[in-house]
Enzyme design. Structure first.
Site: not given
Ligand code: M6R
Length: 615
Positions: A2, A27, A81, A107-108, A488, A492, A495, A511, A610
């Protein structure tokens, strides 16, 4: 997640709030709204809608159609959100109180909202939404006895949970109130106007002078004044922060997506992370934010790293670095698990919390738990003034500039760069000689150039992306420093392209997951010319034998892997400890172009936010 924007001043708040909400779109959100003060004691004007800010703009135009243009000098806006209740108009913020004269954006999460709501309903308050947030508006009306700040203070005393809240009331057309506990609120200091927001991005177009509220702070702002006090109304002074980036940094600058822009920025952002920190003559790195001299560093006998998502993968690389070079026993854990499993922290344990945003709820909880258990707590954050950066109390900034794409890219490479410098600094207080340190520093200094060379491979990567854009599943494999890079790469791809992708240690494939391999399931093998390559080549054989096409990410000029690979992405030669950086840049480009070819919403993938400020 949010976003909040509030404005008080001579200009039309509608324009300023809507443009601020646009800046917060990255965000992630699914509905938006705005509340405006139409005049003393009048009902507040509330316009909200599910969907995008463009939908809100349409709704605003419709609401104003045929009406005389007027200047709304006080207003608040929000991007939501969804957590409690679907993304509908009713659940969108702002929420107004029963008499229509108090509006809030939040927010929260309010954890005790159900019991508060039940009590308020008994008293005759009528709820229009399923949200946890609406109780706040009604509580403020209930507590109001002529003083808005006092009503907000009394209301939040009843709340349990996390919040950043902005409040307006038509009973006080010259006042904007905001409060924070666990969810950021920042105030922009301008001449003759005040803007509040949950993120500097919404403010930086108007001013670079900002104040971050601390938990428990209540802000009372007019156009010309900003007062911050505790819940008990004891005035507090908060430091002014100067923002060192500008509006161009949060614009696409000719790129189709922020993600692509941020991938291309990496030669510069890595250089920024290194700038002024490499001391070649002493074979070490100077990270003044660690607030540690050599004797303090020498005392650290354990490193515990807590982070989420991409930052967690950077943390895995960090663990290898601390163990390889500084010989410090190290562990890395998902931040939520850090707290949930009651970790052992000794006096000289250094807890490193890694977070691009500096606001991730689980990582913040780990920081607090680390302090509670007496660890030396350190943050590695990108966002200056963020909650984790401030609460950690010491640490290192990435200086990567704002990362807008939801998929984290430049933050990862800067995090690994910073972790490498930390490892060298710690190692120099132990067994790492000045000459060996100097060699590492020289290698580190080459990183921006290495990143550039990977980006120069983009046209090759596009061709490979075209070939595999229709795949439904794929695996990433690697070992040693390439294992976190495999995780990673898979994160990537999944997502932003919604392709099912899994990262595995190259040896672990056999395994279980190998059962899934067939000719429609490609395997991306991270196999640069570093120790472990021969073994990973064996694993590539295993994939090939199951008819899976293998895409190798391999060192320039290495011919060993050619017979095992259907396609190859080349990265420049570099030492093992730096290889995750070029390998991950290649993976970012591959994921980006596959997602682009599939027509995905790259900068704002479905269901993602975000900054994840809920646990
Ligand atoms: O802001 P942060 O680095 O703490 O965020 C952590 C994760 O939420 C963030 O890396 C998320 O996995 C991304 N979408 C990855 O691309």
């Amino acid at each position: 997640m949010c976003g909040i924007v509030g404005y008080i001043g001579p200009k039309n708040s509608v324009d300023i709030i809507v443009s601020g909400l646009h800046r917060l779109e990255y965000r992630g959100y699914d509905s938006a709204g705005i509340a405006l003060c139409q005049g003393r004691d009048e009902k507040l004007l509330v316009i909200k809608t599910p969907g995008k800010i463009s939908d809100l703009e349409t709704a605003i135009r419709a609401a104003f159609a045929g009406k005389e243009a007027r200047n709304y000098t006080l207003g608040i806006g929000h991007t939501r959100w969804a957590t409690h209740g679907a993304p509908t108009r009713e659940n969108a913020h702002p929420h107004v109180s029963r008499n229509g004269q108090f509006a809030i954006v939040h927010n929260g999460i309010i954890e005790n909202y159900a019991e508060l709501k039940a009590r308020l309903i008994k008293k005759g308050f009528v709820f229009a939404s399923e949200t946890d947030s609406e109780v706040i508006a009604h509580l403020i009306e209930e507590c109001y006895v002529g003083d808005l700040r006092g009503a907000v203070a009394a209301a939040i005393e009843k709340l349990e949970g996390a919040y950043g809240i902005a409040v307006i009331s038509s009973k006080h057309p010259d006042t904007l109130v905001a409060v924070r506990k666990g969810s950021p609120i920042v105030v922009g200091i301008c001449d003759g106007e005040t803007i509040v927001a949950s993120d500097v991005s919404a403010i930086v177009n108007y001013t670079k002078r900002v104040i971050f509220l601390n938990d428990g702070d209540i802000l009372t702002a007019t156009a010309d004044s900003v007062e911050i006090a505790s819940i008990k109304n004891v005035p507090v002074t908060r430091e002014m922060t100067h923002i060192d980036w500008d509006i161009r940094d949060i614009e696409k600058g000719g790129y189709a997506h922020f993600m692509l822009k941020e991938i291309h920025e990496q030669p510069a952002t890595i250089a920024n992370a290194l700038r002024g920190r490499l001391i070649e003559s002493e074979g070490t790195a100077k990270l003044s934010g660690m607030l540690m001299g050599p004797s303090d560093m020498a005392r650290i006998d354990r490193v515990s790293i807590a982070a989420c998502g991409t930052s967690y993968h950077a943390g895995m690389v960090g663990k290898y670095l601390f163990e390889d070079f500084a010989s410090i026993p190290s562990e890395v854990q998902q931040a939520a698990e850090f707290r949930d499993r009651n970790p052992i922290i000794q006096r000289d344990t250094c807890l490193i919390a890694i977070s691009q945003s500096g606001e991730t709820a689980d990582t913040l909880a780990a920081v607090r738990e680390g302090h509670q258990k007496g660890a030396v707590v350190m943050g590695i954050c990108n966002v200056v003034g963020s909650t984790i950066a401030r609460e950690a109390g010491r640490g290192v900034y990435l200086h990567a500039g704002p990362e807008i794409g939801v998929a984290s890219t430049k933050a990862f490479t800067s995090q690994v760069t910073v972790l490498t410098m930390m490892a060298i600094a710690l190692a120099r207080t132990r067994r790492l000689s000045v000459n060996a340190g100097r060699e590492m520093i020289q290698q580190l200094a080459k990183l921006p150039g290495i990143a550039e060379q990977v980006i120069a491979q983009e046209s090759v990567i596009i061709k490979i992306a075209e070939k595999y854009a229709d795949m439904r599943d794929c695996f990433y494999i690697g070992r040693g420093y390439m294992y976190p890079a495999a995780l990673e790469g898979a994160l990537k791809l999944k997502e932003i392209s919604y392709i099912h992708a899994e990262g595995y240690h190259a040896s672990e494939l056999k395994h279980g997951p190998i059962a899934l391999l067939e000719k429609t399931v490609p395997v991306i093998a991270l196999v640069p010319n570093v120790p472990g390559k021969i073994k990973t080549m064996g694993n590539m054989q295993e994939c090939k034998a199951r008819h899976s096409p293998v895409i190798a990410i391999a060192t320039e000029g290495d011919r060993d892997i050619e017979s095992l690979s259907e396609d190859i992405i080349r990265i420049p030669p570099c030492p093992e400890f730096l290889a995750p950086i070029p390998a991950v840049i290649a993976e970012q480009l591959l994921a980006y172009h596959i997602a682009r070819l599939r027509g995905c919403s790259i900068d704002q993938p479905r269901n993602l936010a975000k900054s994840v400020t809920v646990e």
